[in-house]
Design an enzyme around this catalytic site. Structure first.
Site, PDB file in Angstrom:
ATOM      1  N   GLU A 151       0.811  -1.395   0.002  1.00 59.67           N
ATOM      2  CA  GLU A 151      -0.089  -0.077  -0.262  1.00 59.67           C
ATOM      3  C   GLU A 151       0.873   1.104   0.154  1.00 59.67           C
ATOM      4  OE1 GLU A 151      -3.453  -0.191   2.332  1.00 59.67           O
ATOM      5  OE2 GLU A 151      -3.801   1.813   2.339  1.00 59.67           O
ATOM      6  N   ASN A 194      -3.491  -1.662   7.570  1.00 56.06           N
ATOM      7  CA  ASN A 194      -4.756  -2.218   6.945  1.00 56.06           C
ATOM      8  C   ASN A 194      -4.710  -3.465   7.042  1.00 56.06           C
ATOM      9  OD1 ASN A 194      -5.817   0.557   6.787  1.00 56.06           O
ATOM     10  ND2 ASN A 194      -4.939   0.590   4.808  1.00 56.06           N
ATOM     11  N   LYS A 273      -4.236  -0.134  13.991  1.00 53.92           N
ATOM     12  CA  LYS A 273      -4.942   0.883  13.410  1.00 53.92           C
ATOM     13  C   LYS A 273      -6.392   0.612  13.538  1.00 53.92           C
ATOM     14  CE  LYS A 273      -6.128   3.026   8.708  1.00 53.92           C
ATOM     15  NZ  LYS A 273      -5.617   3.079   7.497  1.00 53.92           N
ATOM     16  N   GLU A 277     -10.475   4.653   8.949  1.00 57.04           N
ATOM     17  CA  GLU A 277     -10.756   4.250   7.686  1.00 57.04           C
ATOM     18  C   GLU A 277     -11.174   2.864   7.492  1.00 57.04           C
ATOM     19  OE1 GLU A 277      -6.890   5.156   5.682  1.00 57.04           O
ATOM     20  OE2 GLU A 277      -7.357   7.356   5.734  1.00 57.04           O
ATOM     21  N   ARG A 310      -2.595   3.329  16.811  1.00 52.97           N
ATOM     22  CA  ARG A 310      -2.223   4.717  16.222  1.00 52.97           C
ATOM     23  C   ARG A 310      -3.428   5.683  16.299  1.00 52.97           C
ATOM     24  NH1 ARG A 310      -2.386   4.025  10.462  1.00 52.97           N
ATOM     25  NH2 ARG A 310      -0.799   5.418  10.053  1.00 52.97           N
ATOM     26  N   LYS A 351       0.778  10.470  13.824  1.00 50.04           N
ATOM     27  CA  LYS A 351       1.402  11.074  12.823  1.00 50.04           C
ATOM     28  C   LYS A 351       1.823  12.642  12.965  1.00 50.04           C
ATOM     29  CE  LYS A 351      -1.410   8.543   9.145  1.00 50.04           C
ATOM     30  NZ  LYS A 351      -1.924   8.637   7.836  1.00 50.04           N
ATOM     31  N   ASP A 356      -2.324  14.140   7.083  1.00 47.10           N
ATOM     32  CA  ASP A 356      -2.038  12.942   6.615  1.00 47.10           C
ATOM     33  C   ASP A 356      -0.787  13.138   5.513  1.00 47.10           C
ATOM     34  OD1 ASP A 356      -1.822  10.333   5.793  1.00 47.10           O
ATOM     35  OD2 ASP A 356      -3.457  10.477   4.661  1.00 47.10           O
ATOM     36  N   GLU A 378       4.873   9.341  14.220  1.00 46.84           N
ATOM     37  CA  GLU A 378       4.996   8.560  12.557  1.00 46.84           C
ATOM     38  C   GLU A 378       5.356   9.708  11.699  1.00 46.84           C
ATOM     39  OE1 GLU A 378       2.061   5.634  12.210  1.00 46.84           O
ATOM     40  OE2 GLU A 378       1.810   6.401  10.319  1.00 46.84           O
ATOM     41  N   GLU A 384       4.074   9.230  -0.476  1.00 45.82           N
ATOM     42  CA  GLU A 384       2.666   9.174  -1.057  1.00 45.82           C
ATOM     43  C   GLU A 384       2.367  10.591  -1.574  1.00 45.82           C
ATOM     44  OE1 GLU A 384      -0.202   7.892   2.023  1.00 45.82           O
ATOM     45  OE2 GLU A 384      -2.004   8.261   0.487  1.00 45.82           O
TER      46      GLU A 384
HETATM   47  C1  GCV Z   1      -2.281   2.413   5.397  1.00 44.07           C
HETATM   48  C2  GCV Z   1      -3.485   7.604   4.369  1.00 44.07           C
HETATM   49  C3  GCV Z   1      -3.196   6.661   3.419  1.00 44.07           C
HETATM   50  C4  GCV Z   1      -3.492   5.026   3.310  1.00 44.07           C
HETATM   51  C5  GCV Z   1      -2.810   4.704   4.794  1.00 44.07           C
HETATM   52  C6  GCV Z   1      -3.463   5.758   5.847  1.00 44.07           C
HETATM   53  C7  GCV Z   1      -3.036   5.235   7.188  1.00 44.07           C
HETATM   54  O1  GCV Z   1      -5.022   7.720   4.274  1.00 44.07           O
HETATM   55  O2  GCV Z   1      -3.709   7.198   1.906  1.00 44.07           O
HETATM   56  O3  GCV Z   1      -3.359   4.294   2.406  1.00 44.07           O
HETATM   57  O4  GCV Z   1      -3.403   3.344   5.011  1.00 44.07           O
HETATM   58  O5  GCV Z   1      -3.136   7.145   5.498  1.00 44.07           O
HETATM   59  O6  GCV Z   1      -1.967   5.912   7.506  1.00 44.07           O
HETATM   60  O7  GCV Z   1      -3.219   4.349   7.964  1.00 44.07           O
END
Ligand code: GCV
Length: 659
Positions: A151, A194, A273, A277, A310, A351, A356, A378, A384
């Site tokens: 990912e 995830n 996590k 999401e 997280r 984070k 993000d 983090e 990304e």
């Molecule tokens: C692993 C963002 C990214 C997701 C990621 C998420 C996270 O939303 O786009 O891909 O998922 O962060 O840190 O959990």
């Protein structure tokens, strides 16, 4: 079995440990005193270097230690991971209380090169400022239909998994562990946060796959962690609930964890996590995140493990019409009230910014707001939102700014954090990181995690020196020229002044100014004909600015005091607003987009001039990527400028082409 330095697969770049980096060590007479697995690693490394460069290694002093140029000695009195290095009577001596410290000492001597063997120096103690220095891999075991094998991965496939199976490439994993140890990393999580169905099984029936990876990492002092799903009991055939206060659920986790430690005695712990999401979490049972984290902490506690919980919890199904919800507030709103409720072996992983991993965000207000909670900060080495390893974007200066930020005007983030974590940018790409220059991000993260106060420029110099040990000055200067300011260059041509996003939805590469404007993700810029930006002030906006300690809340509250680079993160400003730097907002947007592209053009020229100074394949790969970076930067410039010209009707004061 004697330890051997891992052999890289054909064509794989040695990154920051090419043989040449070991010339100074390998041409010396070395004595290694002590025993244990990591002392064997040190011995293996020294023996490998000496076989190449003509030196020699002994395990027992023949005619006293003065006969040696370099001595590694286990000696009590040091903390774990700490080492001392000094030089007297023509011998450089590294001492530590165990192999872990000696290993870091070895890489220290490698970094010093010839300088380690000149003059006299009293022993100087080196120790990591942060205990936990971790990389999280967002690697899937089975290829995910949307996210693929890794990912947000831009470096090929996973080093660990392929098409549902463990790759079983122990040599490559060990070579990776070696790179990580050489920049100070001591922990990894080997799967995506995830956690999908296949990956859930790593905890139980597939723990052997994880144990095989742990064996390789262990040789370089790195502990292995696993991302687990909060719903594991339900998904894996245990109790029908995952309620963290249910005795059956707690028992299930205790047993599962006991079995993990049977396979991996030095297992680091879980990464979770939850309620984020779409991932399951304690909210489904009316429980708090402290309840959830503490249940896992209790299961890990008897074995010295840690749960990384997280804080990336927010409403990803927001109605864009709803102006009362501000995603930036979410982590603080959810977690700050829980300060003091987390177990001693629970670490809240936050984070670094409230949104993000954008190219510019303020430091998360959670950091500094939870003095009674262990925190890990983090970062995202995988790029990304910062060019996806097709653009050169060296993130050292950004991370350093975060680490030096003082949430309470006193203690820096780097000193507050119990751990620093980065999402890895490595994969099975021959250069490890897709873009060969993205290696600098991985290296810099490790070194800043060891010493958050280090100057990022000094770390970059180290990386350049280690990666190109015999480089002529022109190459060294050229690498600095293209890397040093690359983060600010990227910021100049992408979303302006901290407003963030404006990326293509889904894959997040390339511009789409309104791509997320009418979406459920909470990432809006609110541009209209009069202005742009998010009012996060306490007086008239979402109140986010008030989540900071007074000293920062006051700075961010007003556009007159808010730093320009965060102007649109904190404020909705008219296009004619005069920034602190003196330009109007609209003219600043135009100017910086043009500058950003010009800087990429200049960097591409510099890169071109370096042809012939390095392996042709590496040069060609970067040259090719510069073409894409330039194309993409022009696209960003033209889309952002045209968008704001059309919204505002204000022409560029310098009459440049806007569409
Ligand atoms: C692993 C963002 C990214 C997701 C990621 C998420 C996270 O939303 O786009 O891909 O998922 O962060 O840190 O959990």
């Amino acid at each position: 079995m004697p330890f051997t330095v891992p052999v890289l697969p054909e064509g794989v770049d040695p990154a920051w440990l090419p043989p040449g980096a070991f010339r100074a060590v390998g041409s010396r007479r070395t004595l290694i005193q002590g025993s244990g697995p990591l002392v064997e690693t040190v011995h293996g490394e020294a023996a490998w270097a000496c076989a190449r460069f003509g030196g020699g290694v002994d395990r027992a002093a023949g005619s006293g230690t003065s006969a040696y140029d370099l001595v590694f000695r286990v000696e009590q009195g040091y903390r774990d991971e700490e080492f001392a290095c000094g030089r007297s009577g023509g011998t450089t001596v590294v001492t530590a209380s165990g192999g872990r410290g000696l290993l870091y000492g070895l890489f220290h001597v490698v970094r010093l090169g010839e300088d380690a063997f000149h003059g006299e120096r009293p022993a100087e103690v080196h120790r990591p400022a942060v205990a936990l220095r971790m990389l999280d891999h967002w690697d899937n075991v089975a290829v995910h239909p949307v996210m693929g094998q890794v990912e947000r991965g831009y470096a090929g496939g996973s080093l660990f998994w392929r098409d549902g199976r463990a790759r079983g490439e122990s040599e490559r994993v060990r070579a990776y562990a070696r790179l990580l140890a050489a920049c100070g990393i001591n922990a990894v999580a080997v799967n995506n946060v995830n956690v999908h169905e296949t990956e859930a099984h790593l905890l139980t029936d597939r723990i052997g796959d994880v144990a095989a990876l742990a064996e390789q990492f262990r040789a370089y002092g790195i502990r292995t962690h696993l991302s687990v799903t909060f719903a594991a009991p339900v998904v894996l055939g245990g109790p029908a609930t995952a309620d963290p206060l249910d005795a059956g659920v707690r028992g299930w986790w205790a047993e599962a964890t006991a079995r993990v430690y049977e396979s991996i005695p030095d297992f680091g712990g879980y990464v979770v996590k939850a309620d984020s999401e779409g991932q399951p979490g304690p909210f489904a049972y009316g429980r708090s995140h402290a309840d959830g984290a503490n249940m896992l902490a209790a299961a890990l506690e008897p074995y010295g493990g840690t749960v990384h919980w997280r804080a990336f919890v927010y409403d990803h199904r927001q109605d864009w019409r709803d102006r009362s919800t501000d995603r930036a507030r979410a982590a603080y709103d959810h977690f700050a009230p829980l300060d003091g409720e987390f177990a001693a072996n629970a670490v809240l992983q936050v984070k670094h910014g409230p949104m993000d991993f954008q190219v510019r965000e303020p430091v998360s207000p959670v950091i500094g707001a939870m003095p009674r909670t262990r925190l890990a900060v983090e970062f995202q080495a995988t790029q990304e939102y910062t060019g996806q390893q097709r653009h050169v974007c060296w993130l050292g200066p950004m991370w350093s700014e975060v680490l030096r930020f003082r949430p309470d005007a006193e203690t820096a983030v780097g000193a507050l954090a119990d751990g620093l974590v980065a999402v890895s940018n490595a994969g099975d790409d021959p250069y490890w990181t897709g873009h060969p220059l993205a290696q600098a991000n991985l290296y810099t993260f490790g070194r800043l995690a060891w010493d958050p106060g280090a100057g990022p420029g000094d770390v970059l110099r180290e990386w350049i020196g280690l990666t190109h040990p015999d480089a002529p000055e022109r190459l060294v200067d050229g690498l600095h020229a293209v890397l040093d300011g690359s983060w600010r260059t990227y910021e100049k041509y992408t979303a302006p002044l901290g407003v963030g996003f404006m990326v293509q939805p889904g894959h997040h590469y390339g511009p789409s100014v309104d791509g997320y404007e009418y979406s459920p993700w909470g990432t809006y810029h609110f541009a209209d004909r009069d202005g742009v930006g998010v009012d996060r002030s306490a007086a008239t906006g979402t109140g986010y600015a008030a989540q900071y300690a007074k000293v920062w809340a006051e700075v961010y509250e007003s556009p007159d005091t808010c730093p320009d680079e965060l102007a649109l993160f904190f404020h909705h400003l008219p296009y004619g607003h005069v920034l602190r730097g003196g330009s109007t907002l609209i003219q600043h947007i135009y100017d910086t987009r043009f500058e950003g592209v010009a800087e990429v053009e200049a960097a591409r020229e510099v890169w071109g001039s370096l042809a012939g100074l390095m392996e042709p394949a590496r040069h060609a790969r970067v040259a090719e990527l510069y073409e894409e970076q330039l194309r993409s930067a022009r696209e960003w410039r033209d889309q952002v400028n045209s968008y704001f010209f059309r919204k505002s009707g204000v022409p560029d004061a310098r009459g440049r082409r806007i569409y």
